[in-house]
Design a protein around this motif. Structure first.
Motif, PDB file in Angstrom:
ATOM      1  N   GLU A  18      62.054  60.904  31.321  1.00 33.01           N
ATOM      2  CA  GLU A  18      61.167  60.829  32.473  1.00 33.01           C
ATOM      3  C   GLU A  18      61.068  62.204  33.117  1.00 33.01           C
ATOM      4  O   GLU A  18      62.078  62.859  33.365  1.00 33.01           O
ATOM      5  N   ASN A  19      59.834  62.649  33.367  1.00 27.06           N
ATOM      6  CA  ASN A  19      59.589  63.922  34.030  1.00 27.06           C
ATOM      7  C   ASN A  19      58.711  63.658  35.242  1.00 27.06           C
ATOM      8  O   ASN A  19      57.564  63.254  35.119  1.00 27.06           O
ATOM      9  N   SER A  20      59.272  63.887  36.431  1.00 26.50           N
ATOM     10  CA  SER A  20      58.528  63.648  37.664  1.00 26.50           C
ATOM     11  C   SER A  20      57.756  64.872  38.120  1.00 26.50           C
ATOM     12  O   SER A  20      57.015  64.811  39.088  1.00 26.50           O
ATOM     13  N   GLY A  21      57.925  65.997  37.446  1.00 20.24           N
ATOM     14  CA  GLY A  21      57.273  67.244  37.837  1.00 20.24           C
ATOM     15  C   GLY A  21      58.265  68.226  38.419  1.00 20.24           C
ATOM     16  O   GLY A  21      58.132  69.432  38.257  1.00 20.24           O
ATOM     17  N   PHE A  22      59.289  67.720  39.100  1.00 18.89           N
ATOM     18  CA  PHE A  22      60.318  68.575  39.679  1.00 18.89           C
ATOM     19  C   PHE A  22      61.661  68.386  38.988  1.00 18.89           C
ATOM     20  O   PHE A  22      62.424  69.315  38.836  1.00 18.89           O
TER      21      PHE A  22
ATOM     22  N   GLU B  15      70.124  64.992  34.050  1.00 14.15           N
ATOM     23  CA  GLU B  15      69.181  65.068  35.149  1.00 14.15           C
ATOM     24  C   GLU B  15      69.236  66.496  35.707  1.00 14.15           C
ATOM     25  O   GLU B  15      70.253  66.893  36.282  1.00 14.15           O
ATOM     26  N   TYR B  16      68.165  67.256  35.491  1.00 20.02           N
ATOM     27  CA  TYR B  16      68.103  68.654  35.911  1.00 20.02           C
ATOM     28  C   TYR B  16      66.731  68.963  36.493  1.00 20.02           C
ATOM     29  O   TYR B  16      65.747  68.316  36.139  1.00 20.02           O
ATOM     30  N   PRO B  17      66.662  69.996  37.328  1.00 21.62           N
ATOM     31  CA  PRO B  17      65.347  70.457  37.789  1.00 21.62           C
ATOM     32  C   PRO B  17      64.550  71.046  36.621  1.00 21.62           C
ATOM     33  O   PRO B  17      65.114  71.662  35.713  1.00 21.62           O
ATOM     34  N   VAL B  18      63.250  70.870  36.671  1.00 20.43           N
ATOM     35  CA  VAL B  18      62.385  71.337  35.592  1.00 20.43           C
ATOM     36  C   VAL B  18      62.426  72.862  35.487  1.00 20.43           C
ATOM     37  O   VAL B  18      62.386  73.410  34.382  1.00 20.43           O
ATOM     38  N   ASN B  19      62.565  73.563  36.601  1.00 16.28           N
ATOM     39  CA  ASN B  19      62.546  75.028  36.547  1.00 16.28           C
ATOM     40  C   ASN B  19      63.821  75.604  35.926  1.00 16.28           C
ATOM     41  O   ASN B  19      63.873  76.793  35.635  1.00 16.28           O
ATOM     42  N   LYS B  20      64.851  74.828  35.707  1.00 11.15           N
ATOM     43  CA  LYS B  20      66.080  75.287  35.045  1.00 11.15           C
ATOM     44  C   LYS B  20      66.026  75.107  33.528  1.00 11.15           C
ATOM     45  O   LYS B  20      66.905  75.579  32.826  1.00 11.15           O
ATOM     46  N   LEU B  21      65.006  74.432  33.030  1.00 12.06           N
ATOM     47  CA  LEU B  21      64.892  74.167  31.587  1.00 12.06           C
ATOM     48  C   LEU B  21      64.500  75.435  30.855  1.00 12.06           C
ATOM     49  O   LEU B  21      63.545  76.114  31.224  1.00 12.06           O
ATOM     50  N   ARG B  22      65.253  75.782  29.830  1.00  6.73           N
ATOM     51  CA  ARG B  22      64.912  76.916  28.977  1.00  6.73           C
ATOM     52  C   ARG B  22      64.120  76.476  27.758  1.00  6.73           C
ATOM     53  O   ARG B  22      63.109  77.064  27.420  1.00  6.73           O
ATOM     54  N   SER B  23      64.633  75.465  27.073  1.00  5.50           N
ATOM     55  CA  SER B  23      63.919  74.986  25.880  1.00  5.50           C
ATOM     56  C   SER B  23      64.279  73.536  25.599  1.00  5.50           C
ATOM     57  O   SER B  23      65.320  73.043  26.011  1.00  5.50           O
TER      58      SER B  23
ATOM     59  N   SER C 108      54.506  62.481  18.131  1.00  8.47           N
ATOM     60  CA  SER C 108      53.609  62.461  19.290  1.00  8.47           C
ATOM     61  C   SER C 108      54.405  62.277  20.588  1.00  8.47           C
ATOM     62  O   SER C 108      54.059  62.875  21.610  1.00  8.47           O
ATOM     63  N   ASP C 109      55.463  61.481  20.553  1.00  7.81           N
ATOM     64  CA  ASP C 109      56.320  61.350  21.736  1.00  7.81           C
ATOM     65  C   ASP C 109      57.000  62.679  22.066  1.00  7.81           C
ATOM     66  O   ASP C 109      57.118  63.057  23.233  1.00  7.81           O
ATOM     67  N   TYR C 110      57.451  63.383  21.037  1.00  9.13           N
ATOM     68  CA  TYR C 110      58.078  64.691  21.254  1.00  9.13           C
ATOM     69  C   TYR C 110      57.070  65.669  21.854  1.00  9.13           C
ATOM     70  O   TYR C 110      57.391  66.399  22.795  1.00  9.13           O
ATOM     71  N   ARG C 111      55.852  65.681  21.333  1.00  9.59           N
ATOM     72  CA  ARG C 111      54.816  66.575  21.883  1.00  9.59           C
ATOM     73  C   ARG C 111      54.507  66.218  23.333  1.00  9.59           C
ATOM     74  O   ARG C 111      54.288  67.099  24.162  1.00  9.59           O
ATOM     75  N   LYS C 112      54.498  64.922  23.661  1.00 10.77           N
ATOM     76  CA  LYS C 112      54.267  64.516  25.058  1.00 10.77           C
ATOM     77  C   LYS C 112      55.381  65.030  25.969  1.00 10.77           C
ATOM     78  O   LYS C 112      55.115  65.453  27.092  1.00 10.77           O
ATOM     79  N   MET C 113      56.624  64.994  25.481  1.00 11.91           N
ATOM     80  CA  MET C 113      57.738  65.505  26.278  1.00 11.91           C
ATOM     81  C   MET C 113      57.578  66.999  26.539  1.00 11.91           C
ATOM     82  O   MET C 113      57.723  67.460  27.671  1.00 11.91           O
ATOM     83  N   VAL C 114      57.256  67.741  25.491  1.00 14.61           N
ATOM     84  CA  VAL C 114      57.101  69.192  25.631  1.00 14.61           C
ATOM     85  C   VAL C 114      55.893  69.505  26.531  1.00 14.61           C
ATOM     86  O   VAL C 114      55.980  70.374  27.408  1.00 14.61           O
ATOM     87  N   ASN C 115      54.800  68.795  26.340  1.00 16.62           N
ATOM     88  CA  ASN C 115      53.608  69.043  27.152  1.00 16.62           C
ATOM     89  C   ASN C 115      53.806  68.658  28.612  1.00 16.62           C
ATOM     90  O   ASN C 115      53.152  69.225  29.486  1.00 16.62           O
ATOM     91  N   SER C 116      54.707  67.736  28.903  1.00 19.10           N
ATOM     92  CA  SER C 116      54.937  67.350  30.298  1.00 19.10           C
ATOM     93  C   SER C 116      55.565  68.488  31.096  1.00 19.10           C
ATOM     94  O   SER C 116      55.417  68.553  32.304  1.00 19.10           O
ATOM     95  N   PHE C 117      56.242  69.423  30.416  1.00 19.81           N
ATOM     96  CA  PHE C 117      56.822  70.566  31.114  1.00 19.81           C
ATOM     97  C   PHE C 117      55.784  71.658  31.367  1.00 19.81           C
ATOM     98  O   PHE C 117      55.899  72.409  32.318  1.00 19.81           O
ATOM     99  N   SER C 118      54.779  71.747  30.524  1.00 20.13           N
ATOM    100  CA  SER C 118      53.773  72.796  30.703  1.00 20.13           C
ATOM    101  C   SER C 118      52.692  72.390  31.712  1.00 20.13           C
ATOM    102  O   SER C 118      52.008  73.239  32.243  1.00 20.13           O
ATOM    103  N   GLN C 119      52.539  71.102  31.997  1.00 16.86           N
ATOM    104  CA  GLN C 119      51.541  70.650  32.971  1.00 16.86           C
ATOM    105  C   GLN C 119      52.106  70.738  34.377  1.00 16.86           C
ATOM    106  O   GLN C 119      53.222  70.340  34.644  1.00 16.86           O
ATOM    107  N   LYS C 120      51.328  71.285  35.281  1.00 21.09           N
ATOM    108  CA  LYS C 120      51.751  71.358  36.686  1.00 21.09           C
ATOM    109  C   LYS C 120      50.581  71.205  37.585  1.00 21.09           C
ATOM    110  O   LYS C 120      49.493  71.448  37.373  1.00 21.09           O
TER     111      LYS C 120
END
Length: 150
Positions: A69-73, A93-101, A138-150
């Protein structure tokens, strides 16, 4: 955004439970009708039924639901057995801005999601490895794309 493999894991668990029930019914039928089974095959069949039952039980206990789950923050990952009842606390459970990869490593036996997160104390990223099953590309791509959308 929420991504989960719960439906696939639950259907896989039901199939395995059905196979286990069928195996037990066949073993019971074999013990009732043992007069029709040759003596030299009886212990072999008992061993086969026992081994098959152990394999099915091991597969049932190793099933895990992966829920992203990615809430945006903050992003969170829950990882639990499908028969677990009650509250399920996040494994990660971590903030999105701390994610490296976020990477997915596929092998013949298991798929592993590797998450690298920055920590204040260290320059090296903190790696979290989670063994998952039934996660599609496709689920993996959705996870990765959820971090690039803001």
């Amino acid at each position: 955004m929420m991504i989960s493999n719960k439906d696939r894991i639950i259907s896989k668990m039901r199939i395995l439970q059905f196979l286990l029930a069928m195996n037990c019914c066949l073993a019971l039928a074999g013990s009732v009708l043992k007069s029709f089974i040759p003596l030299e095959l009886r212990w072999t069949l008992v061993g086969v039924f026992f081994v098959v039952s152990l394999i099915i039980l091991k597969k049932i206990t190793n099933l895990k639901v992966f829920q992203f789950e990615n809430s945006g923050f903050i992003f969170s990952i829950k990882y639990y057995h499908p028969s677990k009842k009650g509250i399920v606390f996040p494994l990660v459970e971590y903030p999105v801005n701390k994610l490296r990869s976020l990477k997915m490593e596929r092998s013949m036996f298991a798929d592993i999601i590797v998450i690298e997160v920055d920590l204040k104390e260290k320059e090296m990223p903190f790696k979290i490895k989670i063994k998952v099953s039934d996660i599609s590309d496709s689920d993996y791509r959705k996870m990765v794309n959820s971090f690039s959308q803001k």
